[in-house]
Design an enzyme around this catalytic site. Structure first.
Site, PDB file in Angstrom:
ATOM      1  N   HIS A  27       0.910  -1.183  -0.245  1.00 29.48           N
ATOM      2  CA  HIS A  27       0.024  -0.007  -0.241  1.00 29.48           C
ATOM      3  C   HIS A  27       0.938   1.228  -0.160  1.00 29.48           C
ATOM      4  CE1 HIS A  27      -3.679  -2.323   0.534  1.00 29.48           C
ATOM      5  NE2 HIS A  27      -4.174  -1.211   0.543  1.00 29.48           N
ATOM      6  N   LYS A  64      -9.978  -6.946   8.458  1.00 33.85           N
ATOM      7  CA  LYS A  64     -10.705  -7.149   9.782  1.00 33.85           C
ATOM      8  C   LYS A  64     -10.344  -5.874  10.714  1.00 33.85           C
ATOM      9  CE  LYS A  64      -6.744  -9.508  12.178  1.00 33.85           C
ATOM     10  NZ  LYS A  64      -6.205 -10.690  12.872  1.00 33.85           N
TER      11      LYS A  64
END
Length: 189
Positions: A37, A102
């Protein structure tokens, strides 16, 4: 509600998803964690191109364990999503439509999800070995030097996830807690 979604999905199909839906995903998704990322974020900020077409894509925050002989991929459990929050609004603005991980997301990410009509889903942590059985193909497509954090193209079949934040900003983590507290309060009366 239980739903099935084939990726790539239309905007209309994504907008029909609601927080709390049990979703089974089939199709092509990509993996990326923190290091990938950051590299994508830096590349975009420097005017570069991403290593894959992000428009309409889904990303699974995953750094799998090595595959055992005869397996496509090792354990494939989700990574904590908030670690990607500082990069997510930019990627959503470039066309990312779905994220699987999550944990909670920041207010900035929730705002970007709504603005870009995207969706955030959770895979169940601790079930990585079982989730890996839903991955039928895996190929490193970028940033091989990052090891397990390299970007992978996955083909999944009926990957089970739960919609946490839908395109309207409804957040299961908030509504489930509110509903639970209301139920407890009603039972105390």
């Amino acid at each position: 509600m239980e739903k099935r979604l084939t990726i790539p999905a239309t905007d209309a199909e994504i907008q029909e998803l609601r927080a709390g839906d049990m979703l089974y995903i089939t199709g092509t998704i990509y993996t990326a964690r923190d290091a990938a990322h950051k590299r994508m974020f830096d590349t975009l900020n420097q005017g570069g191109e991403l290593p894959y077409d992000i428009e309409g894509s889904f990303v699974y925050y995953l750094g799998p364990t090595p595959a055992r002989p005869g397996q496509v991929i090792g354990s494939a459990g989700p990574t904590t999503s908030s670690r990607m929050d500082k990069y997510t609004p930019l990627l959503l603005s470039k066309g990312l439509k779905g994220m699987i991980g999550k944990g909670k997301r920041s207010p900035e990410v929730v705002k970007a999800i709504v603005e870009n009509k995207s969706v955030y889903m959770a895979a169940i942590g601790g079930l990585g070995a079982l989730l890996s059985k839903r991955i039928i193909a895996s190929e490193v497509i970028a940033y091989d030097d990052l090891g397990t954090e390299a970007i992978r193209k996955l083909t999944v079949e009926n990957l089970p996830v739960v919609v946490i934040i839908d395109t309207e900003g409804n957040n299961l983590y908030e509504t489930a807690a509110e509903d639970y507290l209301k139920e407890i309060s009603a039972n105390e009366d």
